[in-house]
Design an enzyme around this catalytic site. Structure first.
Site, PDB file in Angstrom:
ATOM      1  N   LYS A 249       0.830  -1.203   0.000  1.00 16.31           N
ATOM      2  CA  LYS A 249       0.000   0.000   0.000  1.00 16.31           C
ATOM      3  C   LYS A 249       0.871   1.262   0.000  1.00 16.31           C
ATOM      4  CE  LYS A 249      -0.389  -0.161   5.004  1.00 16.31           C
ATOM      5  NZ  LYS A 249      -1.103  -0.833   6.101  1.00 16.31           N
TER       6      LYS A 249
ATOM      7  N   ARG B 208     -10.608  -0.290  14.518  1.00 17.97           N
ATOM      8  CA  ARG B 208     -10.600   0.380  13.204  1.00 17.97           C
ATOM      9  C   ARG B 208     -11.609  -0.373  12.340  1.00 17.97           C
ATOM     10  NH1 ARG B 208      -4.742   0.868  10.276  1.00 17.97           N
ATOM     11  NH2 ARG B 208      -5.284  -1.183   9.524  1.00 17.97           N
TER      12      ARG B 208
ATOM     13  N   HIS C 164      -6.342  -7.695  12.996  1.00 19.02           N
ATOM     14  CA  HIS C 164      -5.135  -6.867  12.938  1.00 19.02           C
ATOM     15  C   HIS C 164      -4.708  -6.492  14.357  1.00 19.02           C
ATOM     16  CE1 HIS C 164      -2.240  -4.487  10.847  1.00 19.02           C
ATOM     17  NE2 HIS C 164      -2.751  -3.312  11.121  1.00 19.02           N
TER      18      HIS C 164
ATOM     19  N   ARG D 225       0.948 -11.053   6.715  1.00 18.53           N
ATOM     20  CA  ARG D 225       0.813  -9.791   5.960  1.00 18.53           C
ATOM     21  C   ARG D 225       1.950  -8.819   6.302  1.00 18.53           C
ATOM     22  NH1 ARG D 225      -4.263  -9.769   8.538  1.00 18.53           N
ATOM     23  NH2 ARG D 225      -3.584  -7.864   9.587  1.00 18.53           N
TER      24      ARG D 225
ATOM     25  N   TYR E 112      16.780  29.795   9.930  1.00 17.96           N
ATOM     26  CA  TYR E 112      15.643  30.422  10.620  1.00 17.96           C
ATOM     27  C   TYR E 112      15.676  30.174  12.129  1.00 17.96           C
ATOM     28  CZ  TYR E 112      13.489  30.858   6.001  1.00 17.96           C
ATOM     29  OH  TYR E 112      13.221  31.180   4.701  1.00 17.96           O
TER      30      TYR E 112
ATOM     31  N   CYS F 166      15.136  23.960   6.275  1.00 16.87           N
ATOM     32  CA  CYS F 166      14.254  24.885   5.557  1.00 16.87           C
ATOM     33  C   CYS F 166      13.397  24.099   4.567  1.00 16.87           C
ATOM     34  CB  CYS F 166      15.066  25.925   4.801  1.00 16.87           C
ATOM     35  SG  CYS F 166      16.267  26.783   5.830  1.00 16.87           S
ATOM     36  N   MET F 167      12.542  24.808   3.834  1.00 17.19           N
ATOM     37  CA  MET F 167      11.655  24.119   2.894  1.00 17.19           C
ATOM     38  C   MET F 167      12.448  23.419   1.796  1.00 17.19           C
ATOM     39  SD  MET F 167       8.453  25.648   0.750  1.00 17.19           S
ATOM     40  CE  MET F 167       7.663  26.390   2.168  1.00 17.19           C
ATOM     41  N   ASP F 168      13.503  24.058   1.317  1.00 12.78           N
ATOM     42  CA  ASP F 168      14.236  23.524   0.170  1.00 12.78           C
ATOM     43  C   ASP F 168      15.748  23.484   0.377  1.00 12.78           C
ATOM     44  OD1 ASP F 168      14.394  26.223   0.314  1.00 12.78           O
ATOM     45  OD2 ASP F 168      14.292  26.571  -1.835  1.00 12.78           O
TER      46      ASP F 168
END
Ligand SMILES: *Cc1c(COP(=O)(O)O)cnc(C)c1O
Length: 366
Positions: A35, A134, A163, A217, A261, A308-310
């Site tokens: 999955k 669940r 499960h 599984r 930052y 940072c983001m990038d």
């Protein structure tokens, strides 16, 4: 040119499957859980490799995955472990000949109706909630639902499963298994037939052979990742995924200069800083700021300042050059950074780390 990419070692995947088979010693079949894009490793290449190794069953969680697998010509049985809620999904289950998890009359009816329209039979696996809270029905309701399913001529009750929410807790897990086995005896007493009974995820497979039944599984361990690192002492696996980026810039900063930052890291002396082409936008968790390390040219270097983001910064030495490959996860020389290590430092679980890498470029090694 890519900023960041993952390499998938398919021979490690084959190795892990063989290790699992060796331990199983033919006591049960294997449903490989693929999955969420095979835990970020790449649905198709992973599935094709497992199919070549004659995997018994594949486990998915959304029907896009079924479509992709069937379109690629994969004929291996597929079980959808996820829930469905509408007629269109039931139609797809029938069209792609997927077995569906069933946990209510409503779903049984949805499937039965769509199967009847095409004059087909849908395989279903009845899910019992023995403690996961669940998908799944409680055992008392389960007998009634099993009867209901077996009376529907367009449904075939192929399996019954449960499960584990915490397979590290052997006491709780074994109490679930006792309840589940008592339920199975009840179903059999009613004269209802089914082929598979299953419960074991990776941790249960490693910790409790009592849970193997006739199908297991595993997900995480196929990818060479341990649900918990202490298990690595019991069972040898090879990590399938490694994650890489590059050094894009190097600079020297004076004592007292801050990095990134929030100014969470201040240079204690004159330091050399490398800027990496990676950030939380590409899956490198912000919570790894000032905690994780990377490998460059076989040496280990710490992340300094906030991710940072990038971009992400590391403190390096004079050997590191612009363009050098950087290992975020994986092995270089005799050093290794494990998914499990990053998960711990980033206060998350190994599953989440690899799932975030789904959308990066993947390079496959046979
Ligand atoms: C994801 C999943 C598994 C696999 O779990 P791992 O811990 O990765 O082995 C097994 N069964 C079900 C129902 C699942 O949703």
């Amino acid at each position: 040119m890519k900023r960041t990419w993952v390499e998938i070692n398919l021979s490690a995947l084959r190795y892990n499957l063989r290790q699992i088979r060796k331990k199983l010693a033919n006591k049960a079949k294997i449903l490989a859980v693929i999955k969420d894009n095979a835990y970020g490793h790449g649905l198709l290449k992973v599935s094709q490799t497992l199919v070549k190794e004659r995997i018994d069953y594949l486990g998915i969680s959304n029907l896009r995955e079924a479509r992709e697998l069937r379109k690629a010509g994969i004929k291996t049985p597929i079980l959808n472990l996820g829930g469905i809620s509408c007629k269109e999904e039931a139609e797809e289950i029938v069209r792609y000949e997927v077995a569906q998890t069933v946990y209510s009359r409503r779903i049984a009816d949805l499937l039965s109706k769509q199967a009847a329209r095409r004059n087909k039979k849908v395989k279903v696996h009845l899910k019992i909630d023995t403690g996961m809270g669940r998908l799944g029905v409680f055992t008392e309701e389960g007998i009634r639902l099993a009867k209901y399913i077996s009376r529907r001529k367009n449904l075939q009750l192929e399996g019954i499963f449960t499960h584990f929410p915490d397979a590290e807790d052997r006491r709780f897990t074994l109490s679930q298994i006792r309840r589940f086995k008592a339920f199975l005896r009840g179903v059999i007493r009613e004269g209802i037939n089914f082929v598979y009974q299953h419960s074991a995820n990776s941790t249960a497979f490693l910790n409790s052979p009592e849970t193997w039944l006739n199908l297991i599984r595993p997900g995480l361990i196929l990818y060479g990742i341990y649900p918990n690192l202490y298990l690595s002492k019991k069972f040898k696996l090879k990590p399938v995924l490694s994650w890489r980026t590059k050094v894009v810039y190097i600079k020297d900063i004076p004592k007292g200069w801050s990095v990134s930052y929030g100014r969470t890291w201040i240079a204690p002396k004159r330091e050399r800083i490398a800027v990496l082409a990676i950030g939380y936008g590409e899956g490198y968790f912000h919570s790894l700021s000032n905690k994780a390390r990377v490998l460059i040219k076989g040496d280990s270097f710490p992340i300094v300042g906030n991710v940072c983001m990038d971009q992400t910064m590391v403190r390096v030495n004079g050997d590191v050059k612009i363009g050098d490959e950087v290992i975020l996860i994986g092995q270089q020389g005799d050093k290794q950074i494990k998914v499990e290590e990053l998960a711990k430092l980033g206060k998350t679980i190994p599953y989440e780390i690899v799932c975030r890498l789904s959308h990066l470029a993947h390079i496959y090694k046979r």
